[in-house]
Each structure stands twice: as C-alpha cells, then as structure tokens.
Design a protein around this motif. Structure first.
Motif, PDB file in Angstrom:
ATOM      1  N   GLU A 158     -35.102  36.604 -88.652  1.00 20.04           N
ATOM      2  CA  GLU A 158     -34.533  35.565 -87.539  1.00 20.04           C
ATOM      3  C   GLU A 158     -34.301  36.266 -86.389  1.00 20.04           C
ATOM      4  O   GLU A 158     -34.377  35.637 -85.141  1.00 20.04           O
ATOM      5  N   ARG A 159     -33.833  37.605 -86.131  1.00 22.55           N
ATOM      6  CA  ARG A 159     -33.395  38.325 -84.827  1.00 22.55           C
ATOM      7  C   ARG A 159     -34.720  38.649 -84.035  1.00 22.55           C
ATOM      8  O   ARG A 159     -34.669  38.800 -82.914  1.00 22.55           O
ATOM      9  N   THR A 160     -35.929  39.088 -84.847  1.00 22.40           N
ATOM     10  CA  THR A 160     -36.996  39.690 -84.087  1.00 22.40           C
ATOM     11  C   THR A 160     -38.120  38.859 -84.097  1.00 22.40           C
ATOM     12  O   THR A 160     -39.024  39.502 -83.079  1.00 22.40           O
ATOM     13  N   ALA A 161     -38.336  38.107 -84.732  1.00 22.13           N
ATOM     14  CA  ALA A 161     -39.673  37.076 -84.657  1.00 22.13           C
ATOM     15  C   ALA A 161     -39.804  36.661 -83.089  1.00 22.13           C
ATOM     16  O   ALA A 161     -38.896  36.101 -82.522  1.00 22.13           O
ATOM     17  N   GLY A 162     -41.039  37.140 -82.316  1.00 23.49           N
ATOM     18  CA  GLY A 162     -41.215  36.637 -81.144  1.00 23.49           C
ATOM     19  C   GLY A 162     -40.720  37.794 -80.166  1.00 23.49           C
ATOM     20  O   GLY A 162     -40.811  37.458 -78.945  1.00 23.49           O
ATOM     21  N   MET A 163     -40.030  38.803 -80.759  1.00 22.43           N
ATOM     22  CA  MET A 163     -39.654  39.700 -79.771  1.00 22.43           C
ATOM     23  C   MET A 163     -40.721  40.366 -78.741  1.00 22.43           C
ATOM     24  O   MET A 163     -41.631  40.679 -79.224  1.00 22.43           O
ATOM     25  N   MET A 164     -40.363  40.329 -77.494  1.00 20.34           N
ATOM     26  CA  MET A 164     -41.681  40.803 -76.529  1.00 20.34           C
ATOM     27  C   MET A 164     -41.432  42.526 -76.540  1.00 20.34           C
ATOM     28  O   MET A 164     -40.303  43.046 -76.413  1.00 20.34           O
ATOM     29  N   LEU A 165     -42.429  42.959 -76.760  1.00 22.57           N
ATOM     30  CA  LEU A 165     -42.695  44.385 -76.670  1.00 22.57           C
ATOM     31  C   LEU A 165     -43.212  44.858 -75.399  1.00 22.57           C
ATOM     32  O   LEU A 165     -43.334  44.268 -74.540  1.00 22.57           O
ATOM     33  N   GLY A 166     -43.331  46.279 -75.480  1.00 24.25           N
ATOM     34  CA  GLY A 166     -43.369  47.069 -74.252  1.00 24.25           C
ATOM     35  C   GLY A 166     -44.777  46.448 -73.303  1.00 24.25           C
ATOM     36  O   GLY A 166     -44.661  46.540 -72.158  1.00 24.25           O
ATOM     37  N   ASP A 167     -45.848  46.189 -74.007  1.00 21.96           N
ATOM     38  CA  ASP A 167     -46.850  45.569 -73.311  1.00 21.96           C
ATOM     39  C   ASP A 167     -47.069  44.241 -73.002  1.00 21.96           C
ATOM     40  O   ASP A 167     -48.063  43.676 -72.774  1.00 21.96           O
TER      41      ASP A 167
END
Length: 253
Positions: free
Chosen positions: A233-242
């Motif tokens: 729930e908390r991490t889905a769709g989290m934008m990463l470094g690139d």
C-alpha cells in the motif's frame, strides 16, 4: 436511557455506521454528501460520511454516527425515504468504520483495522477477477497440438502463459494477499541494500531476493501477510531515482 430497538429486517449486527444504497448515481458527490448530511444530522452527530465516484461505488454511501442508537433511529425512520426521487435502502454496515475505530481504539488498533479491511478488499477483487476469468471462453480455433503442448510454469512473476489452452489468468493487480511481494520496473542499479532500505521499514520484513540474470525485478518477503499488505500500500507507484514508478504486486501463489 433505554436503547433504541434495532430494525428487525437487518442482517448485520447493530453498529454506528449505516450503509446506504439505491442513491441517484447522476448526482454529483458533493451535492449528495450535503443532502445526506442534512438528513442524517437530524438523528445524531455525524462524524464521517463517505460517498465515492468510482463506478462500482456509485449509488452507495456510508454514514457514521458517534453512537449506535443514533444509527438505529436513522435506519428506523429514514428507511425508504425518497432522495432525488429514489427510495433509500439502509442497513447497518458489515464492519466498523475507520472513524469509529479511531474514536474508540488506539492508533495500533486503527492500523490493524485498516490492514484487515484492505486485505479483505483485495481478496474480494481477486475472487471477482477469478470468476470473471472463468467466463472467458477458450478460443475455438486452438488446434489439438497447441492444446496438448505442456504449459511452462512461471514462479512468482505472475506472468500469463503464451499457451491459449492455459485459459484466463487473474491480472496481477487483483491477486490475493501474500506475504511475498513481486517488485517490477526497478532501475538496473538497484541491489539488495537499496531495496532493503525501502522495505525494511515495514513490520515483519525478512529478506530481499534478486533473480540471477534478471534486472529490474525482485521479491520481498515478510513474516506475515499484514506486513506485505502495508508495504504494498505504501510503496506501489513509488518514483525511483531515474523517474521510474515501481510496480508492487503480490506473488502469484
């Protein structure tokens, strides 16, 4: 003060949250909430009112009072009341609302309640998706040779078989909760330490497993489903470094 008698026809135990259905779907949500608040406030203190715009939730709402007696009076007296030319259908909600749990319980109890509600929602979606997939007919032109071809198993990745004889597969987004998460769309440079720094923050974290020879994917395991549910729930769709959005789903069982 004597309690208010619960509606005889109700199938759910009395609680402070009312489920309202058969509402006019063409009315804007803000207008609907305003009308419902005005009506139900006559019977007690309304501490929350939830009405959503998504297709499956249209025509429904949840009204939360701060006590059961107010909810019971409202059901007894408003049942069948016409709102926007449609008779409302009322019943006690099947479960307590977040607002009531927050009011009566602790922060930990609220978090547990939310996890259980989310898990139940995802199980229901998975069940609905599985039922829908059964209705999809197998292509009529699949020849015997293809139909007899062995189906290669896919572990964890939740991928569809290319063999038409395999039938429909439940989409990844609707898989039921699992204590193992399948992570996709990772930048090539992300390693065990990078992922641990993200997922170890959630209760019951066990380990990160990378796939030899495959970049961009990983598995995250927790001790129980509860930790995995919160992490997803908390991490889905989290934008990463690139600039990539990380995709997080449950591992296919």
């Amino acid at each position: 003060m004597a309690g208010v008698t619960a509606p005889a026809a109700s199938s759910n135990p009395p609680n402070a949250t009312i489920y309202v259905k058969n509402l006019e779907e063409r009315i804007k949500v803000d207008q609907l909430k305003e009308a419902l608040t005005e009506i139900f406030s006559e019977y007690g203190n309304v501490i929350d009112l939830v009405a959503k715009t998504n297709l499956k939730a249209r025509g429904q709402a949840f009204v939360v009072f701060d006590d059961v007696d107010s909810a019971t009076r409202a059901i007894n007296e408003i049942q069948g009341f016409d709102l926007f030319d449609k008779p409302m259908v009322l019943d006690y909600a099947k479960t307590r609302s977040d607002a009531i749990v927050a009011k009566e319980g602790t922060k930990d109890e609220l978090e547990l309640h939310k996890r259980k509600r989310l898990a139940e929602k995802e199980r229901r979606q998975a069940s609905e998706a599985a039922e829908a997939s059964k209705k999809i007919k197998r292509p009529a032109d699949v020849n015997a040779e293809v139909a007899a071809r062995p189906i290669k198993a896919t572990r964890g990745a939740g991928l569809k078989s290319s063999n038409p004889a395999a039938g429909a597969v439940v989409p990844e987004e609707y898989l039921p909760p699992n204590k193992i998460l399948f992570i996709q769309n990772l930048p090539d440079e992300y390693d065990v330490d990078s992922l641990t720094s993200i997922f170890a923050a959630f209760e019951g974290f066990k380990e990160v497993r990378l796939v030899p020879g495959r970049k961009g994917i990983a598995f995250i395991e927790y001790e129980a489903e509860a930790g995995a549910i919160t992490a997803k729930e908390r991490t889905a769709g989290m934008m990463l470094g690139d600039g990539k959005a990380m995709k997080v789903v449950y591992q296919r069982k």
